[in-house]
Structures are given as C-alpha cells and as structure tokens.
Design an enzyme around this catalytic site. Structure first.
Site, mmCIF file in Angstrom:
data_model
loop_
_atom_site.group_PDB
_atom_site.id
_atom_site.type_symbol
_atom_site.label_atom_id
_atom_site.label_comp_id
_atom_site.label_asym_id
_atom_site.label_seq_id
_atom_site.Cartn_x
_atom_site.Cartn_y
_atom_site.Cartn_z
ATOM 1 N N LYS A 1 53.497 38.520 25.571
ATOM 2 C CA LYS A 1 53.140 38.531 26.991
ATOM 3 C C LYS A 1 52.643 39.908 27.432
ATOM 4 O O LYS A 1 52.247 40.082 28.581
ATOM 5 C CB LYS A 1 54.353 38.132 27.840
ATOM 6 N N GLN B 1 58.404 39.215 31.707
ATOM 7 C CA GLN B 1 57.280 39.273 32.646
ATOM 8 C C GLN B 1 57.078 40.674 33.198
ATOM 9 O O GLN B 1 55.952 41.069 33.519
ATOM 10 C CB GLN B 1 57.512 38.295 33.803
ATOM 11 N N ASP C 1 66.271 40.185 31.332
ATOM 12 C CA ASP C 1 65.100 39.581 30.700
ATOM 13 C C ASP C 1 63.867 40.199 31.345
ATOM 14 O O ASP C 1 63.537 39.899 32.491
ATOM 15 C CB ASP C 1 65.126 38.063 30.912
#
Length: 405
Positions: A223, A200, A197
């Site tokens: 993001k 971020q 993942d």
C-alpha cells in the site's frame, strides 16, 4: 490544486500507461513506480544471493542492500533499526505481537480492547488472543461522523484491567485519522500498551513514530508503493527483548544444542528463515520514492484531492458518504453508497469505463454492521491521481444512475 497535480508523476508507474485507466484503489494496493521495479531487478540480475549467510562478495552485496533498506525505513519513520522487523505483511506483523507478546502477557482477568473500525487484521488476532487466554474482549465504537468514541475508550481503561489497546491509525473504510498520540497517552496512563495498524497511514501522512509513542506499529509494503510480500513491525526495544519468537527455525538463533536453543537479538529473532530479500529492497526503494516527493507534499495533495471528491460526490442525489466530512480529518479515501444500487454493481459498471474502485466490506464486517450495510463502494487516491480522475469517477457514477434509473 496541489503541486503534485501539475507533474507527470503518473508516468512513473508503468501500469498506468494503459489507455483509459483511472486507478482509484490505492487503499487496497498501490501501483508500483519504476524505481521500485528497477531496484528489485537489480538485486535479481546483479546481487542475487542469500543475506546474512555467505562471506563472498555477492552475498555481502545482497546483505548490504537488504540491511540498507531496513536502515532507511527506520530512519524515515524515526525508529530504531534493530527494532524495525521485516514481516510478510501487516497481518503477520500484528499476529506476531498478538502471539509473541500476547500469549506471554495476557490471561484471565485481563481485558483486550480494539475499536469497531478495525480491519480484520487488527481485530481477529486480538479476539482470538482473548479466547485463547481466557481474557475479556471489548470494542470501542465510533460516532455518526466516523470519529472514535474516546469517552467509551476512557470508560474501558478506567476499569484497570486493560492490557492492550489495538487501534487503526487511518480507517480503510471511513478514512478517519485517529489521534494516536492521545490514545497512547490515555492507554499508557492506564497501564496498557498500544498496537497500531498503520497500513493506510504510512503512505499518506508524515509520521514520527517516536513522537506518536505507540509500543508496536505495523504497516505493509504493497500500500506504500512497494511490492507485495513484505511488511514492517516497529516495536519498543524492551518489549521485543522480553518476547519469545513468533516463528522458529533458521537465522533467528544464537545457538542450538540438543539441550536448548538460545534466540538471536531483534530483529533476527523475529525473522526466521530466508527473508523476502528482493521485496525488502523494493520497499526501501519505495521509501526513497516517497521521500523524493516529500510526505508533506503527499499529504497536501491527497487532502486537497479528497476535498474535491467530497464536494463532487455530495452533489449526487441519493449518495451517502461514510466518515468525516472534513478532509483534514480523513485519509486519502472516500467510501460511499448509492441508494438502491449494490456497491458491486457500482464497481462493475465503473470498471467497464476504466474507473477502478473497491466494493465490499473492506475486511471490516463489524464496522459495516455498525453502519447497517453489507458493503460500500470506495475510491482511494494516490500521489498519481488528479482532479480529472475524480471527474471520471463522477461521470461514471452518472452512468451507473442512468443504468438503474
């Protein structure tokens, strides 16, 4: 201070023109620069058509914009174009792997491993895969400094039954930057694939996905200074070739008859239906925006800013910081708690002063249970933030403490 701190980069974001606004929630959703808005408006105003359908000029222009975005995204992260798949978000990207790869490769006697710091998007799909397929489900924890327990991971891998390790690159709560290349090496040595993942990490770190070596790497546009409604999955070619599609229907077929359906090749096989065309084009523009800054500059700026925030926050009595204390070991966010004050109260009072932070469990309830809390407050930073924004946060927290004195 970093070079970015002295620029007028905040003026690239129309929403930040609001008087008194201090946006410290980029980890949830980044603001959108004008260049991204312009790229999407250009598609709607001048090139509006479906992609991969028509042969008339308008459709060809739309397809060129759409596929051009894919090519730039793949090149930016050093991954194959055909192995770069557009999804609706990172949650869909990770579910695609859990269903399409997982259902075909995981069964009784196998083990699925995640970490305790995962966002629910990279936790629940694997938990449900294990339940669906009768496999074991194991969780690798983290230590008091917020670092992943690699010894625990090694112990799980040594059992010889692990099929997949799902791991976050940068924790959205602790900020921890996990050693993905090392985790991949250990997992591959044990015969397991690795699913990362990167929601971020992609907007914060210079990345070379080929060098990291993960089998699947997912991230999301909203993001990374792009629009909502678009994510990306990068997958290893041989795995994608062997996988069935996640969703079936239009566009993703090679041929259909009353007897059988044959699938198209990747990426089309995994992009059923009409794509989020404007959003993909916008994401391509967001990548151009980040490349224009330079990811080394982005990382240097945000690391320095986090270091300053850690220094200022540490001086506040009764404040606990979660995650690594070394800014070199964390991404562009800080989660914290004020003794005796609920994080939602902290966020509400800060919000009255124009300071936007996130409060809650951050979609990481297993992590919160490990910390022994129900929620934290989180300040997350972007390319537009400055020392003055951190100072506004500190001043706002002083007001919070005064209210609850």
């Amino acid at each position: 201070m970093s070079a970015l701190a002295d620029t007028a980069i905040a003026h690239e974001f129309p929403s930040l023109d609001r008087e008194g606004l201090v946006y410290l929630d980029t980890g949830a959703t980044s603001q959108t620069p004008r260049t991204v808005l312009d790229a999407m408006e250009d598609y709607y105003a001048h090139h509006r058509a479906s992609v991969h359908r028509g042969v008339y000029p308008l459709a060809a222009e739309a397809t060129d914009l759409f596929e051009g975005a894919r090519e730039r995204i793949a090149r930016w992260l050093n991954w194959g174009v055909e192995e770069t798949i557009f999804t609706g978000n990172v949650t869909e990207a990770l579910n695609l792997v859990a269903y399409a790869w997982g259902d075909a490769n995981v069964g009784p006697g196998d083990r699925v491993v995640v970490t305790e710091m995962e966002h629910h998007s990279n936790f629940v799909p694997w938990q449900q895969l294990a339940l669906r397929r009768g496999a074991e489900f194991s969780v690798a924890g983290f230590d008091e400094e917020g670092q992943l327990d690699l010894d625990a991971l090694d112990t799980l891998l040594a059992g010889g039954d692990v099929k997949v390790v799902a791991v976050v690159h940068v924790s959205n709560t602790l900020g921890t930057i996990n050693p993905i290349e090392e985790i991949v090496r250990r997992a591959h040595d044990a015969g397991a694939i690795v699913v990362v993942d990167g929601a971020q990490a992609v907007p914060q770190l210079p990345l070379d996905l080929a060098a990291l070596g993960a089998d699947f790497y997912g991230w999301t546009g909203h993001k990374a200074y792009g629009p909502t409604g678009v994510g990306v999955l990068h997958g290893r070619a041989e795995l994608l070739d062997d996988m069935p599609p996640f969703i079936t229907g239009g566009h993703m077929i090679a041929s259909v008859s009353t007897e059988e359906t044959r699938w198209a090749q990747s990426p089309a096989k995994f992009e059923a239906g009409t794509s989020n065309i404007a959003e993909a084009i916008g994401l391509g523009a967001a990548v151009d925006f980040l490349q224009g800054i330079g990811m080394e500059h982005v990382r240097d700026h945000e690391r320095e800013l986090v270091g300053y925030a850690l220094e200022r926050l540490t001086a506040i009595p009764g404040l606990t910081i979660h995650g690594p204390r070394d800014p070199a070991q964390r991404g562009a966010l800080v989660s914290f708690a004020l003794e005796g004050i609920h994080p939602h109260d902290v966020a509400e009072i800060l919000g009255r002063q124009g300071v936007c932070v996130r409060a809650g469990h951050h979609c990481c309830q297993p992590l919160m249970r490990h910390l022994g809390v129900g929620a934290t407050s989180r300040a997350s930073f972007g390319v537009h933030n400055t020392h003055e924004d951190v100072d506004a946060l500190i001043a706002g927290l002083a007001q919070v403490r005064e209210v609850f004195a």
